[in-house]
Structure formats: C-alpha cells, structure tokens
Design a protein around this motif. Structure first.
Motif, mmCIF file in Angstrom:
data_model
loop_
_atom_site.group_PDB
_atom_site.id
_atom_site.type_symbol
_atom_site.label_atom_id
_atom_site.label_comp_id
_atom_site.label_asym_id
_atom_site.label_seq_id
_atom_site.Cartn_x
_atom_site.Cartn_y
_atom_site.Cartn_z
ATOM 1 N N VAL A 32 0.835 -1.204 0.000
ATOM 2 C CA VAL A 32 0.000 0.000 0.000
ATOM 3 C C VAL A 32 0.872 1.257 0.000
ATOM 4 O O VAL A 32 0.643 2.198 -0.778
ATOM 5 N N VAL A 33 1.883 1.274 0.860
ATOM 6 C CA VAL A 33 2.787 2.434 0.924
ATOM 7 C C VAL A 33 3.482 2.643 -0.411
ATOM 8 O O VAL A 33 3.565 3.774 -0.918
ATOM 9 N N GLY A 34 3.996 1.561 -1.003
ATOM 10 C CA GLY A 34 4.680 1.682 -2.282
ATOM 11 C C GLY A 34 3.756 2.108 -3.403
ATOM 12 O O GLY A 34 4.143 2.899 -4.272
ATOM 13 N N THR A 35 2.527 1.633 -3.396
ATOM 14 C CA THR A 35 1.575 1.968 -4.458
ATOM 15 C C THR A 35 1.226 3.451 -4.460
ATOM 16 O O THR A 35 1.199 4.108 -5.512
ATOM 17 N N PHE A 36 1.001 4.015 -3.278
ATOM 18 C CA PHE A 36 0.602 5.428 -3.207
ATOM 19 C C PHE A 36 1.752 6.382 -3.506
ATOM 20 O O PHE A 36 1.538 7.593 -3.601
ATOM 21 N N ALA A 37 2.974 5.844 -3.659
ATOM 22 C CA ALA A 37 4.080 6.686 -4.108
ATOM 23 C C ALA A 37 3.884 7.104 -5.560
ATOM 24 O O ALA A 37 4.537 8.041 -6.029
ATOM 25 N N PHE A 38 2.971 6.430 -6.275
ATOM 26 C CA PHE A 38 2.711 6.737 -7.689
ATOM 27 C C PHE A 38 1.325 7.341 -7.901
ATOM 28 O O PHE A 38 0.876 7.476 -9.041
ATOM 29 N N ASN A 39 0.656 7.708 -6.807
ATOM 30 C CA ASN A 39 -0.688 8.267 -6.919
ATOM 31 C C ASN A 39 -0.623 9.748 -7.297
ATOM 32 O O ASN A 39 0.085 10.540 -6.661
ATOM 33 N N ASP A 40 -1.366 10.119 -8.323
ATOM 34 C CA ASP A 40 -1.383 11.517 -8.783
ATOM 35 C C ASP A 40 -2.343 12.326 -7.914
ATOM 36 O O ASP A 40 -3.390 12.798 -8.354
ATOM 37 N N SER A 41 -1.949 12.482 -6.651
ATOM 38 C CA SER A 41 -2.762 13.191 -5.674
ATOM 39 C C SER A 41 -1.842 13.874 -4.679
ATOM 40 O O SER A 41 -0.686 13.470 -4.508
ATOM 41 N N LEU A 42 -2.345 14.911 -4.035
ATOM 42 C CA LEU A 42 -1.546 15.608 -3.028
ATOM 43 C C LEU A 42 -1.583 14.906 -1.681
ATOM 44 O O LEU A 42 -0.893 15.326 -0.748
#
Length: 284
Positions: A32-42
C-alpha cells in the motif's frame, strides 16, 4: 510442521492458509505504501487519481519529487554519514569483543557479557535520554569549571552516532561471535608453526573466515542505524537524519513524497538483504 509426521489434508490446508495470510499481513502495508508513491494526488490516500512519477522526479511544488527535494536529500546524506560511522565503529568493537569473549577467560567475564547485552533490553527512548543526560552533564561541567565548550557532547550528529553505536555494536558482537565460535583454532596454530606472528595468523586466516559474518553484521548495522528513530529522536540536533525529517513532515501533513522515500528504503533494504544472503551462502 514436521514433514516426517503424517498430517491430515485438512491440517495441511489450514497450515498453508495460515502461512499465506501471515505473509499477506506482513506485505500488505508495504504494498500500500509503495503503491501510493505513484498516486497523482496531493494526499497519500484514496481515491486513486492515476499514476505519476512526480513524487520521484517532480521539480517544483506542490509535487516536489524526492530527487529534487533538497531538505530530504540532505537528511539522506546525514543518515548515510551516521550509518557509515556507526557501522565502522560497531564492527571494530564487535571483532574485539568476539575475540575477548570467545578466546579469553578472566574474572567477571559473565558479568561483563551481561552488561554488554543490556542495551538490547533497554528501550531506545530510555537509552537515548540516558545518553543525553549523561553527555550533557559532562559538557556542562567542563564548561562551568574549565570554560571548555565540548559541542560533540551536546545534541547533534556526533551524539547520534554514539547513541546508535551503544546498542548496534552489541548486535554486531553477537553475529561475529557466533561465527568465531565455529572456527577451528588449529588453522591458526598451523599458521604460527609456519612462521606467522599472532596478528598475521589472525589477519590471513581468521578474518577471512569471519568475512561473511562481518559483511552480514555490517549490513544489519547500516540498516538499523539508517532507519533508527527512537534513540535518534532524543539525541538529534539541528541536522536531522532521514527518519527525523520524515517525522517532521508527517506532523506538518503527509504527501506521497514520503511514500516515495519509503519505497526507496524498501528497495535498498531488499538489495542489501539479498547481498547478505548471497555472501552467507557462498562462504559456508
């Protein structure tokens, strides 16, 4: 589960399901932590707004990436310096301790061994506070009595190294001692019979045998120092290592750049762990 003992089909299914769930429990937060490193969100949370590399490569705010964030990069540099010095000092002391406890017999040896293990059972916060109070008291005494300003005993990088060295050296000692305990001393005696001095025998025969343990202990020491938080928090000064910088960012409001940092740490830790396993396996 013991393979030689027959097990029912239901037991095997339950056991395998437990193993799978256990590893999923361990891996899910990391994924989960690694995935949200690529989320186009603030914000490092749902909803998913599409993939992006801005949190790694972004050159300006509000999506300033890890590789352009001078504050985070500076904290990484400080952590590297602390981890390097801590590892070198811990390995040097670990070698001395290993030879002392495995080769020598002297009064009070068991008591000294117990004292060496004490930093492992003391909580990191208490260890950090104890070192801070002790070092600050010494620094204040020298300043009041002699007018000497011993800055290295005040909160800062040097004190962080001392604090981490206090407990990491114990772990390194246990790793090196376990390897030295298996060493055949007749090999050293053979070297001595061939004309080598005691130090030459240790350098040419014993230390190569200890190489896998030294590499493994060095990797463990480096990772523990780089990722340490509790002890470091009590001893840090104005120059904050990475863990403290991340903590300060979290208090201000997390962004996915911290996920990017976490992902990089996971990748580096995995690579070092694989290197350690390869070295251990090739030198057995």
């Amino acid at each position: 589960m013991i393979p030689s003992i027959p097990q029912s089909r239901r037991f095997r299914i339950t056991y395998n399901a437990y193993v799978v769930l256990f590893f999923l429990y361990l891996a899910a937060p990391l994924v989960v932590v690694g995935t949200f490193a690529f989320n186009d969100s603030l914000f490092p949370s749902l909803p998913w707004n599409g993939g992006t590399l801005d949190w790694f490569l972004g050159e300006q705010g509000p999506k300033l990436g890890l590789f352009h964030d001078e504050e985070l990069l500076e904290s990484v540099g400080i952590s590297l310096v602390v981890a390097t010095f801590t590892t070198v000092l811990a390995l040097a002391l670990a070698c001395c301790n290993a030879f002392l406890f495995e080769r020598e017999s002297f009064p009070g040896k068991n008591l000294l061994y117990i004292l060496m293990l004490m930093p492992l059972v003391i909580p990191g916060v208490i260890l950090g506070v104890s070192i801070l109070v002790f070092s600050s008291s010494i620094a204040n005494w020298f300043e009041l009595q002699l007018g000497w300003d011993l800055e290295f005993l005040l909160p800062g990088t040097t004190l962080v190294i001392i604090g981490q060295f206090a407990f990491i050296s114990t772990i390194c000692t246990l790793i090196v001692s376990a390897r030295l305990r298996k060493f055949d001393q007749s090999l050293e005696e053979a070297a001595l019979n061939l004309g080598a001095s005691k130090l030459e025998a240790i350098y040419t025969v014993t230390l190569p045998y200890l190489k896998p343990a030294l590499i493994g202990a060095g990797i463990v020491s480096f990772l523990m120092s780089f990722e340490n938080f509790n002890t470091t928090l009590m001893l840090v000064g104005s120059d904050a290592p990475l863990t403290i910088a991340m903590f300060d960012r979290l208090r201000e409001g997390a962004t996915p750049v911290l996920n990017a940092v976490s992902l990089m740490l996971m990748l580096v830790s995995s690579v070092l762990a694989i290197i350690s396993l390869i070295v251990q396996g090739s030198k057995r």
